[in-house]
Design a protein around this motif. Structure first.
Motif, PDB file in Angstrom:
ATOM      1  N   LEU A  26      11.659  45.330 -37.650  1.00 14.12           N
ATOM      2  CA  LEU A  26      12.278  44.075 -38.071  1.00 14.12           C
ATOM      3  C   LEU A  26      13.654  43.918 -37.454  1.00 14.12           C
ATOM      4  CD1 LEU A  26      11.443  44.364 -41.880  1.00 14.12           C
ATOM      5  CD2 LEU A  26      10.249  42.962 -40.199  1.00 14.12           C
ATOM      6  N   TYR A  27      14.165  42.694 -37.525  1.00 18.08           N
ATOM      7  CA  TYR A  27      15.521  42.399 -37.096  1.00 18.08           C
ATOM      8  C   TYR A  27      16.388  42.197 -38.332  1.00 18.08           C
ATOM      9  CZ  TYR A  27      13.440  41.607 -32.529  1.00 18.08           C
ATOM     10  OH  TYR A  27      12.766  41.761 -31.352  1.00 18.08           O
ATOM     11  N   SER A  28      17.692  42.287 -38.142  1.00 17.02           N
ATOM     12  CA  SER A  28      18.611  42.128 -39.276  1.00 17.02           C
ATOM     13  C   SER A  28      18.559  40.706 -39.835  1.00 17.02           C
ATOM     14  CB  SER A  28      20.033  42.485 -38.869  1.00 17.02           C
ATOM     15  OG  SER A  28      20.476  41.619 -37.837  1.00 17.02           O
ATOM     16  N   SER A  29      18.197  39.735 -38.973  1.00 20.30           N
ATOM     17  CA  SER A  29      18.084  38.353 -39.458  1.00 20.30           C
ATOM     18  C   SER A  29      16.945  38.231 -40.478  1.00 20.30           C
ATOM     19  CB  SER A  29      17.865  37.386 -38.298  1.00 20.30           C
ATOM     20  OG  SER A  29      16.652  37.684 -37.622  1.00 20.30           O
ATOM     21  N   HIS A  30      15.863  39.013 -40.274  1.00 19.43           N
ATOM     22  CA  HIS A  30      14.774  39.012 -41.252  1.00 19.43           C
ATOM     23  C   HIS A  30      15.299  39.454 -42.617  1.00 19.43           C
ATOM     24  CE1 HIS A  30      11.907  39.621 -37.684  1.00 19.43           C
ATOM     25  NE2 HIS A  30      11.692  38.391 -38.153  1.00 19.43           N
ATOM     26  N   LEU A  31      16.070  40.527 -42.587  1.00 15.52           N
ATOM     27  CA  LEU A  31      16.583  41.082 -43.838  1.00 15.52           C
ATOM     28  C   LEU A  31      17.517  40.100 -44.540  1.00 15.52           C
ATOM     29  CD1 LEU A  31      16.659  43.544 -45.699  1.00 15.52           C
ATOM     30  CD2 LEU A  31      18.554  44.413 -44.347  1.00 15.52           C
ATOM     31  N   SER A  32      18.385  39.436 -43.795  1.00 14.93           N
ATOM     32  CA  SER A  32      19.320  38.499 -44.428  1.00 14.93           C
ATOM     33  C   SER A  32      18.575  37.294 -45.020  1.00 14.93           C
ATOM     34  CB  SER A  32      20.390  38.040 -43.448  1.00 14.93           C
ATOM     35  OG  SER A  32      19.795  37.365 -42.353  1.00 14.93           O
ATOM     36  N   LYS A  33      17.555  36.781 -44.319  1.00 14.54           N
ATOM     37  CA  LYS A  33      16.759  35.660 -44.845  1.00 14.54           C
ATOM     38  C   LYS A  33      15.970  36.101 -46.082  1.00 14.54           C
ATOM     39  CE  LYS A  33      16.210  33.240 -40.489  1.00 14.54           C
ATOM     40  NZ  LYS A  33      15.276  32.857 -39.407  1.00 14.54           N
ATOM     41  N   TRP A  34      15.411  37.291 -46.018  1.00 16.50           N
ATOM     42  CA  TRP A  34      14.617  37.786 -47.152  1.00 16.50           C
ATOM     43  C   TRP A  34      15.489  38.021 -48.377  1.00 16.50           C
ATOM     44  CZ3 TRP A  34      11.039  41.904 -44.422  1.00 16.50           C
ATOM     45  CH2 TRP A  34      10.112  41.229 -43.633  1.00 16.50           C
ATOM     46  N   ARG A  35      16.712  38.468 -48.148  1.00 19.77           N
ATOM     47  CA  ARG A  35      17.617  38.653 -49.293  1.00 19.77           C
ATOM     48  C   ARG A  35      17.890  37.321 -49.985  1.00 19.77           C
ATOM     49  NH1 ARG A  35      21.782  43.113 -46.830  1.00 19.77           N
ATOM     50  NH2 ARG A  35      20.679  44.931 -47.656  1.00 19.77           N
ATOM     51  N   LEU A  36      18.073  36.263 -49.205  1.00 18.10           N
ATOM     52  CA  LEU A  36      18.279  34.931 -49.789  1.00 18.10           C
ATOM     53  C   LEU A  36      17.039  34.489 -50.569  1.00 18.10           C
ATOM     54  CD1 LEU A  36      20.102  33.072 -46.864  1.00 18.10           C
ATOM     55  CD2 LEU A  36      21.083  33.868 -49.020  1.00 18.10           C
ATOM     56  N   LEU A  37      15.859  34.705 -49.992  1.00 14.62           N
ATOM     57  CA  LEU A  37      14.627  34.316 -50.670  1.00 14.62           C
ATOM     58  C   LEU A  37      14.427  35.096 -51.973  1.00 14.62           C
ATOM     59  CD1 LEU A  37      12.163  33.980 -47.649  1.00 14.62           C
ATOM     60  CD2 LEU A  37      13.111  32.143 -49.049  1.00 14.62           C
ATOM     61  N   VAL A  38      14.716  36.375 -51.936  1.00 18.18           N
ATOM     62  CA  VAL A  38      14.580  37.197 -53.143  1.00 18.18           C
ATOM     63  C   VAL A  38      15.573  36.735 -54.203  1.00 18.18           C
ATOM     64  CG1 VAL A  38      14.931  39.526 -54.055  1.00 18.18           C
ATOM     65  CG2 VAL A  38      13.583  39.191 -51.992  1.00 18.18           C
ATOM     66  N   ALA A  39      16.794  36.424 -53.798  1.00 16.82           N
ATOM     67  CA  ALA A  39      17.796  35.953 -54.753  1.00 16.82           C
ATOM     68  C   ALA A  39      17.375  34.621 -55.369  1.00 16.82           C
ATOM     69  CB  ALA A  39      19.156  35.816 -54.078  1.00 16.82           C
ATOM     70  N   GLU A  40      16.814  33.719 -54.551  1.00  9.82           N
ATOM     71  CA  GLU A  40      16.343  32.431 -55.064  1.00  9.82           C
ATOM     72  C   GLU A  40      15.175  32.619 -56.026  1.00  9.82           C
ATOM     73  OE1 GLU A  40      15.389  29.959 -51.765  1.00  9.82           O
ATOM     74  OE2 GLU A  40      17.480  29.720 -51.150  1.00  9.82           O
ATOM     75  N   SER A  41      14.250  33.507 -55.685  1.00  6.07           N
ATOM     76  CA  SER A  41      13.097  33.719 -56.563  1.00  6.07           C
ATOM     77  C   SER A  41      13.517  34.378 -57.869  1.00  6.07           C
ATOM     78  CB  SER A  41      12.029  34.556 -55.869  1.00  6.07           C
ATOM     79  OG  SER A  41      12.477  35.883 -55.675  1.00  6.07           O
ATOM     80  N   ASP A  42      14.501  35.278 -57.816  1.00  6.64           N
ATOM     81  CA  ASP A  42      15.006  35.891 -59.054  1.00  6.64           C
ATOM     82  C   ASP A  42      15.716  34.864 -59.920  1.00  6.64           C
ATOM     83  OD1 ASP A  42      13.978  38.309 -58.303  1.00  6.64           O
ATOM     84  OD2 ASP A  42      15.900  39.136 -57.603  1.00  6.64           O
ATOM     85  N   ALA A  43      16.444  33.943 -59.298  1.00  4.19           N
ATOM     86  CA  ALA A  43      17.143  32.905 -60.057  1.00  4.19           C
ATOM     87  C   ALA A  43      16.149  31.933 -60.668  1.00  4.19           C
ATOM     88  CB  ALA A  43      18.113  32.158 -59.153  1.00  4.19           C
ATOM     89  N   ALA A  44      15.024  31.691 -59.987  1.00  6.27           N
ATOM     90  CA  ALA A  44      14.016  30.776 -60.516  1.00  6.27           C
ATOM     91  C   ALA A  44      13.280  31.391 -61.694  1.00  6.27           C
ATOM     92  CB  ALA A  44      13.030  30.391 -59.422  1.00  6.27           C
ATOM     93  N   VAL A  45      13.161  32.694 -61.726  1.00  5.90           N
ATOM     94  CA  VAL A  45      12.436  33.364 -62.806  1.00  5.90           C
ATOM     95  C   VAL A  45      13.240  33.323 -64.095  1.00  5.90           C
ATOM     96  CG1 VAL A  45      11.587  35.609 -63.588  1.00  5.90           C
ATOM     97  CG2 VAL A  45      11.114  34.841 -61.282  1.00  5.90           C
ATOM     98  N   VAL A  46      14.545  33.488 -64.026  1.00  5.81           N
ATOM     99  CA  VAL A  46      15.395  33.520 -65.209  1.00  5.81           C
ATOM    100  C   VAL A  46      16.017  32.133 -65.394  1.00  5.81           C
ATOM    101  CG1 VAL A  46      17.394  34.620 -66.275  1.00  5.81           C
ATOM    102  CG2 VAL A  46      15.899  35.936 -64.772  1.00  5.81           C
ATOM    103  N   PRO A  47      15.510  31.365 -66.355  1.00  2.00           N
ATOM    104  CA  PRO A  47      16.093  30.035 -66.550  1.00  2.00           C
ATOM    105  C   PRO A  47      17.473  30.144 -67.196  1.00  2.00           C
ATOM    106  CG  PRO A  47      14.424  30.449 -68.211  1.00  2.00           C
ATOM    107  CD  PRO A  47      14.388  31.602 -67.248  1.00  2.00           C
ATOM    108  N   ASN A  48      18.371  29.281 -66.766  1.00  2.00           N
ATOM    109  CA  ASN A  48      19.729  29.302 -67.287  1.00  2.00           C
ATOM    110  C   ASN A  48      19.829  28.598 -68.629  1.00  2.00           C
ATOM    111  OD1 ASN A  48      20.515  30.602 -65.000  1.00  2.00           O
ATOM    112  ND2 ASN A  48      21.191  28.764 -63.947  1.00  2.00           N
ATOM    113  N   LYS A  49      18.934  27.657 -68.872  1.00  2.29           N
ATOM    114  CA  LYS A  49      19.053  26.815 -70.031  1.00  2.29           C
ATOM    115  C   LYS A  49      17.743  26.786 -70.792  1.00  2.29           C
ATOM    116  CE  LYS A  49      21.334  22.422 -70.733  1.00  2.29           C
ATOM    117  NZ  LYS A  49      21.641  21.139 -70.143  1.00  2.29           N
TER     118      LYS A  49
END
Length: 105
Positions: A26-49
């Motif tokens: 893999l390239y480092s760009s893959h890792l940076s994009k995947w980190r964003l996707l994982v963070a978004e999916s984790d935020a979607a799982v835990v509702p704020n309200k």
């Protein structure tokens, strides 16, 4: 994707992330994009309200008071019944000439 991001986050030694990326091809760009996707999916799982109507504190207090009043009435009836039974037992002991618990002591 999640596995690789978790492994990269667990890397502490210098060059460990580079070795992981080379091993996985893999390239480092893959890792940076995947980190964003994982963070978004984790935020979607835990509702704020929480959804739905907000709980009314006054109604909750009123409901608790009414429940406590019902419990108090029930316990008062049980106490009255217990006192009646104890009184009958004392009278029966007097009629039969049996010693009561108070006389035994």
């Amino acid at each position: 994707m999640h596995r690789i991001v978790r492994e990269a986050d667990a890397c502490t030694a210098p060059g460990a992330i580079g070795a992981l990326l080379r091993r996985e091809g893999l390239y480092s760009s893959h890792l940076s994009k995947w980190r964003l996707l994982v963070a978004e999916s984790d935020a979607a799982v835990v509702p704020n309200k929480k959804r739905g109507p907000k709980p009314d504190a006054v109604k909750a207090v009123d409901r608790r008071v009414s429940n406590l009043e019902l419990a108090n009435e029930k316990l008062t009836k049980q106490l009255t019944q217990a006192r009646l039974i104890i009184g009958v037992q004392k009278k029966l002991c007097d009629l039969l000439g049996l010693p009561t618990e108070e006389e035994v002591k």
